[in-house]
Design an enzyme around this catalytic site. Structure first.
Site, PDB file in Angstrom:
ATOM      1  N   ARG A   1       6.055  -1.272 -25.334  1.00  0.00           N
ATOM      2  CA  ARG A   1       7.248  -1.005 -24.520  1.00  0.00           C
ATOM      3  C   ARG A   1       8.378  -0.431 -25.382  1.00  0.00           C
ATOM      4  O   ARG A   1       8.711   0.746 -25.292  1.00  0.00           O
ATOM      5  CB  ARG A   1       7.676  -2.316 -23.805  1.00  0.00           C
ATOM      6  CG  ARG A   1       8.666  -2.135 -22.685  1.00  0.00           C
ATOM      7  CD  ARG A   1      10.106  -1.990 -23.128  1.00  0.00           C
ATOM      8  NE  ARG A   1      10.565  -3.065 -23.990  1.00  0.00           N
ATOM      9  CZ  ARG A   1      11.715  -3.028 -24.661  1.00  0.00           C
ATOM     10  NH1 ARG A   1      12.507  -1.968 -24.571  1.00  0.00           N
ATOM     11  NH2 ARG A   1      12.086  -4.024 -25.460  1.00  0.00           N
ATOM     12  N   ASP A   2       8.940  -1.235 -26.284  1.00  0.00           N
ATOM     13  CA  ASP A   2      10.083  -0.766 -27.087  1.00  0.00           C
ATOM     14  C   ASP A   2       9.655   0.413 -27.956  1.00  0.00           C
ATOM     15  O   ASP A   2      10.415   1.372 -28.161  1.00  0.00           O
ATOM     16  CB  ASP A   2      10.610  -1.919 -27.964  1.00  0.00           C
ATOM     17  CG  ASP A   2      12.064  -1.770 -28.352  1.00  0.00           C
ATOM     18  OD1 ASP A   2      12.512  -0.632 -28.567  1.00  0.00           O
ATOM     19  OD2 ASP A   2      12.762  -2.789 -28.462  1.00  0.00           O
TER      20      ASP A   2
ATOM     21  N   HIS B   1      15.293 -10.614 -31.736  1.00  0.00           N
ATOM     22  CA  HIS B   1      14.772  -9.237 -31.589  1.00  0.00           C
ATOM     23  C   HIS B   1      15.569  -8.343 -32.542  1.00  0.00           C
ATOM     24  O   HIS B   1      16.744  -8.067 -32.306  1.00  0.00           O
ATOM     25  CB  HIS B   1      14.966  -8.836 -30.121  1.00  0.00           C
ATOM     26  CG  HIS B   1      14.551  -7.445 -29.745  1.00  0.00           C
ATOM     27  ND1 HIS B   1      13.526  -7.196 -28.863  1.00  0.00           N
ATOM     28  CD2 HIS B   1      15.039  -6.225 -30.071  1.00  0.00           C
ATOM     29  CE1 HIS B   1      13.401  -5.890 -28.669  1.00  0.00           C
ATOM     30  NE2 HIS B   1      14.318  -5.274 -29.396  1.00  0.00           N
TER      31      HIS B   1
ATOM     32  N   HIS C   1      16.043  -4.781 -34.819  1.00  0.00           N
ATOM     33  CA  HIS C   1      15.717  -3.413 -35.223  1.00  0.00           C
ATOM     34  C   HIS C   1      16.066  -3.288 -36.703  1.00  0.00           C
ATOM     35  O   HIS C   1      16.916  -4.018 -37.215  1.00  0.00           O
ATOM     36  CB  HIS C   1      16.468  -2.408 -34.344  1.00  0.00           C
ATOM     37  CG  HIS C   1      15.886  -2.332 -32.955  1.00  0.00           C
ATOM     38  ND1 HIS C   1      15.023  -1.349 -32.562  1.00  0.00           N
ATOM     39  CD2 HIS C   1      16.006  -3.160 -31.886  1.00  0.00           C
ATOM     40  CE1 HIS C   1      14.643  -1.551 -31.305  1.00  0.00           C
ATOM     41  NE2 HIS C   1      15.234  -2.646 -30.862  1.00  0.00           N
TER      42      HIS C   1
ATOM     43  N   CYS D   1      15.841   2.305 -28.631  1.00  0.00           N
ATOM     44  CA  CYS D   1      16.247   2.493 -27.247  1.00  0.00           C
ATOM     45  C   CYS D   1      16.774   3.918 -27.111  1.00  0.00           C
ATOM     46  O   CYS D   1      17.636   4.342 -27.882  1.00  0.00           O
ATOM     47  CB  CYS D   1      17.333   1.474 -26.894  1.00  0.00           C
ATOM     48  SG  CYS D   1      18.007   1.746 -25.256  1.00  0.00           S
TER      49      CYS D   1
ATOM     50  N   ASN E   1      11.782  -1.334 -34.341  1.00  0.00           N
ATOM     51  CA  ASN E   1      11.847  -2.797 -34.475  1.00  0.00           C
ATOM     52  C   ASN E   1      11.287  -3.213 -35.835  1.00  0.00           C
ATOM     53  O   ASN E   1      10.539  -2.470 -36.470  1.00  0.00           O
ATOM     54  CB  ASN E   1      10.971  -3.460 -33.407  1.00  0.00           C
ATOM     55  CG  ASN E   1      11.550  -3.310 -32.025  1.00  0.00           C
ATOM     56  OD1 ASN E   1      11.434  -2.261 -31.411  1.00  0.00           O
ATOM     57  ND2 ASN E   1      12.191  -4.345 -31.540  1.00  0.00           N
TER      58      ASN E   1
HETATM   59  P1  HMG Z   1      20.695   5.063 -11.578  1.00  0.00           P
HETATM   60  O1  HMG Z   1      20.512   6.542 -11.657  1.00  0.00           O
HETATM   61  O2  HMG Z   1      22.072   4.516 -11.602  1.00  0.00           O
HETATM   62  O3  HMG Z   1      19.955   4.397 -10.344  1.00  0.00           O
HETATM   63  O4  HMG Z   1      19.819   4.412 -12.765  1.00  0.00           O
HETATM   64  P2  HMG Z   1      19.732   4.811  -8.873  1.00  0.00           P
HETATM   65  O5  HMG Z   1      19.555   3.562  -8.117  1.00  0.00           O
HETATM   66  O6  HMG Z   1      20.813   5.767  -8.419  1.00  0.00           O
HETATM   67  O7  HMG Z   1      18.333   5.583  -8.926  1.00  0.00           O
HETATM   68  C1  HMG Z   1      18.143   6.840  -9.523  1.00  0.00           C
HETATM   69  C2  HMG Z   1      16.730   7.295  -9.260  1.00  0.00           C
HETATM   70  O8  HMG Z   1      15.812   6.445  -9.961  1.00  0.00           O
HETATM   71  C3  HMG Z   1      16.336   7.189  -7.832  1.00  0.00           C
HETATM   72  O9  HMG Z   1      15.347   8.163  -7.619  1.00  0.00           O
HETATM   73  C4  HMG Z   1      15.694   5.819  -7.750  1.00  0.00           C
HETATM   74  O10 HMG Z   1      14.785   5.694  -6.706  1.00  0.00           O
HETATM   75  C5  HMG Z   1      14.984   5.717  -9.063  1.00  0.00           C
HETATM   76  P3  HMG Z   1      15.653   9.401  -6.606  1.00  0.00           P
HETATM   77  O11 HMG Z   1      16.051   8.773  -5.314  1.00  0.00           O
HETATM   78  O12 HMG Z   1      16.785  10.181  -7.242  1.00  0.00           O
HETATM   79  O13 HMG Z   1      14.347  10.157  -6.572  1.00  0.00           O
HETATM   80  N1  HMG Z   1      14.883   4.347  -9.552  1.00  0.00           N
HETATM   81  C6  HMG Z   1      13.726   3.800  -9.929  1.00  0.00           C
HETATM   82  N2  HMG Z   1      12.471   4.272  -9.943  1.00  0.00           N
HETATM   83  C7  HMG Z   1      11.522   3.454 -10.391  1.00  0.00           C
HETATM   84  N3  HMG Z   1      11.771   2.205 -10.868  1.00  0.00           N
HETATM   85  C8  HMG Z   1      13.017   1.702 -10.878  1.00  0.00           C
HETATM   86  C9  HMG Z   1      14.051   2.522 -10.376  1.00  0.00           C
HETATM   87  N4  HMG Z   1      15.374   2.340 -10.249  1.00  0.00           N
HETATM   88  C10 HMG Z   1      15.865   3.474  -9.732  1.00  0.00           C
HETATM   89  N5  HMG Z   1      13.241   0.501 -11.365  1.00  0.00           N
HETATM   90  C11 HMG Z   1      18.564   2.580 -13.681  1.00  0.00           C
HETATM   91  C12 HMG Z   1      19.823   3.023 -12.977  1.00  0.00           C
HETATM   92  C13 HMG Z   1      18.751   1.132 -14.111  1.00  0.00           C
HETATM   93  C14 HMG Z   1      17.380   2.718 -12.746  1.00  0.00           C
HETATM   94  C15 HMG Z   1      18.337   3.513 -14.899  1.00  0.00           C
HETATM   95  O14 HMG Z   1      19.504   3.508 -15.644  1.00  0.00           O
HETATM   96  C16 HMG Z   1      17.186   3.060 -15.779  1.00  0.00           C
HETATM   97  O15 HMG Z   1      16.023   3.181 -15.418  1.00  0.00           O
HETATM   98  N6  HMG Z   1      17.518   2.549 -16.988  1.00  0.00           N
HETATM   99  C17 HMG Z   1      16.513   2.013 -17.895  1.00  0.00           C
HETATM  100  C18 HMG Z   1      16.860   2.369 -19.290  1.00  0.00           C
HETATM  101  C19 HMG Z   1      15.821   1.803 -20.248  1.00  0.00           C
HETATM  102  O16 HMG Z   1      14.659   1.680 -19.908  1.00  0.00           O
HETATM  103  N7  HMG Z   1      16.264   1.489 -21.472  1.00  0.00           N
HETATM  104  C20 HMG Z   1      15.376   0.937 -22.464  1.00  0.00           C
HETATM  105  C21 HMG Z   1      15.046  -0.506 -22.215  1.00  0.00           C
HETATM  106  S1  HMG Z   1      16.288  -1.636 -22.810  1.00  0.00           S
HETATM  107  C22 HMG Z   1      16.019  -1.726 -24.501  1.00  0.00           C
HETATM  108  O17 HMG Z   1      15.243  -0.992 -25.053  1.00  0.00           O
HETATM  109  C23 HMG Z   1      16.726  -2.801 -25.281  1.00  0.00           C
HETATM  110  C24 HMG Z   1      15.803  -3.972 -25.684  1.00  0.00           C
HETATM  111  O18 HMG Z   1      14.724  -3.527 -26.469  1.00  0.00           O
HETATM  112  C25 HMG Z   1      16.617  -4.986 -26.489  1.00  0.00           C
HETATM  113  C26 HMG Z   1      17.414  -4.326 -27.617  1.00  0.00           C
HETATM  114  O19 HMG Z   1      16.825  -3.853 -28.583  1.00  0.00           O
HETATM  115  O20 HMG Z   1      18.628  -4.267 -27.424  1.00  0.00           O
HETATM  116  C27 HMG Z   1      15.250  -4.674 -24.454  1.00  0.00           C
HETATM  117 MG    MG Z   2      14.800  -3.183 -28.645  1.00  0.00          MG
END
Ligand code: HMG
Ligand code: MG
Length: 302
Positions: free
Chosen positions: A15-16, A205, A207, A238, A247
């Site tokens: 995932r990450d 967690h 990095h 990210c 990580n």
């Molecule tokens: P948005 O654009 O504000 O949301 O994104 P929306 O509700 O307006 O939706 C936009 C479009 O995405 C729409 O599609 C939705 O249907 C679709 P359209 O109608 O335009 O065709 N959509 C989805 N599709 C599938 N699955 C979903 C979903 N949600 C909306 N769940 C949103 C908001 C949260 C969706 C977006 O910002 C997003 O996906 N963000 C994820 C970012 C991400 O994955 N970051 C990495 C993970 S976190 C990380 O790595 C940190 C961690 O490792 C810890 C650390 O190290 O800090 C965990």
């Molecule tokens: Mg991370």
């Protein structure tokens, strides 16, 4: 020294690691990779994430990944919102990680919401997941530093952790998202969280941007932490946290802990077999300490 006998490794590479790859790693490669990681003894793993495919195309095959790899340990999937949770309900996966940063500025870039807006959306979702007997993990990003805001207030981090604990999550995974924390900061936060929240799993967690992640693992052990998110090959990052590298590497953490007499249940040579599967699809060289040594030994043996 305050050391546990056993440490649980939560592998986050699929995932990450793969969310941050330049190119889409083919679904069958991801599946083989995850299955090989399971064969190495990994018991808990983040398989993928149900996020917007427009935001993170690398995770757009989440449903297929879960269907092909579920089973044999705690398999976790990430989801940021209601739409993601509804997609999780279509699978047999029973462990979900929700994620929120302490910093508003990071959250706006990562999930297009402020911290308060995210909490408001997630609170009823967490209640619902617990009613349905899901394992719920809350990933707390930017617990120490934020790529946009700089130093994050310890009080804000503690308050966010407490909010999730009060909502009934099973685990907090507390993250140094951009690899800026030092061992003293890590020791202070984790000692406090262990004392304040004794009934919840607390995972660290890290990095490794500034090469302090192994030192931070050691500082966490001293604070009583015995669960670490790690990523084989040091993959990770990210897409919305500029400047962060991967990580802390699973092989380096396992190697250090096992040398210290702390069991992890992970077989290092099988772990390297898993890394061999994905390495040809990774855009940067893999240069973790244990992997480099392993390759050198293989060359000198032939
Ligand atoms: P948005 O654009 O504000 O949301 O994104 P929306 O509700 O307006 O939706 C936009 C479009 O995405 C729409 O599609 C939705 O249907 C679709 P359209 O109608 O335009 O065709 N959509 C989805 N599709 C599938 N699955 C979903 C979903 N949600 C909306 N769940 C949103 C908001 C949260 C969706 C977006 O910002 C997003 O996906 N963000 C994820 C970012 C991400 O994955 N970051 C990495 C993970 S976190 C990380 O790595 C940190 C961690 O490792 C810890 C650390 O190290 O800090 C965990
Ligand atoms: Mg991370």
């Amino acid at each position: 020294m305050n050391l546990p006998n056993h440490v649980t490794i939560i592998e986050v590479g699929p995932r990450d690691g793969l969310q941050n790859e330049k190119n889409f790693v083919p679904t069958d490669v991801k599946i083989n990779f995850i299955q090989a990681l399971k064969r190495s003894g990994i018991q808990e793993m983040e398989l993928t994430s149900f996020v917007s495919p427009k935001w993170v195309p690398q995770m757009s095959d989440a449903g297929d990944i879960v269907q092909a790899t579920l089973g044999g340990g705690r398999d976790i999937v990430l989801s940021p919102n209601r739409k993601g949770i509804d997609r999780v309900y279509e699978t047999n996966c029973k462990a979900v990680a929700i994620f929120v940063g302490v910093s508003d500025q990071f959250n706006k870039k990562n999930i297009n919401k402020t911290t308060a807006e995210a909490l408001e959306e997630l609170a009823p979702i967490i209640t619902e997941l617990k009613e349905r007997q899901y394992f719920v993990r809350a990933c707390i990003s930017t617990a120490f530093y934020c790529p946009y805001q700089g130093k994050v207030s310890l009080v804000d981090t503690i308050n966010l952790c407490k909010s999730f604990a009060n909502l009934g999550v099973d685990e907090l995974s507390v993250a140094d998202t951009i690899g800026m924390a030092n061992p003293r900061e890590v020791y202070d936060l984790f000692s406090f969280l262990k004392k304040e929240l004794p009934n919840i799993l607390i995972t660290a967690h890290f990095h490794d941007t500034r090469k302090m992640a192994l030192a931070n693992v050691f500082a966490s052990l001293q604070a009583g932490i015995d669960r670490f998110d790690t990523s084989v090959g040091g993959l990770g990052g990210c897409p919305f946290a500029p400047g962060a590298t991967g990580n802390v590497a699973t092989e380096d953490v396992v190697n250090m802990l096992e040398k210290m007499g702390i069991s992890t249940g992970v077989d290092l040579s099988k772990l390297m077999e898993a890394l061999d599967i994905v390495e040809p699809h990774i855009s940067r060289p893999i240069q973790t300490g244990y992997h480099t040594l392993h390759k050198l030994e293989q060359t000198t043996q032939h």
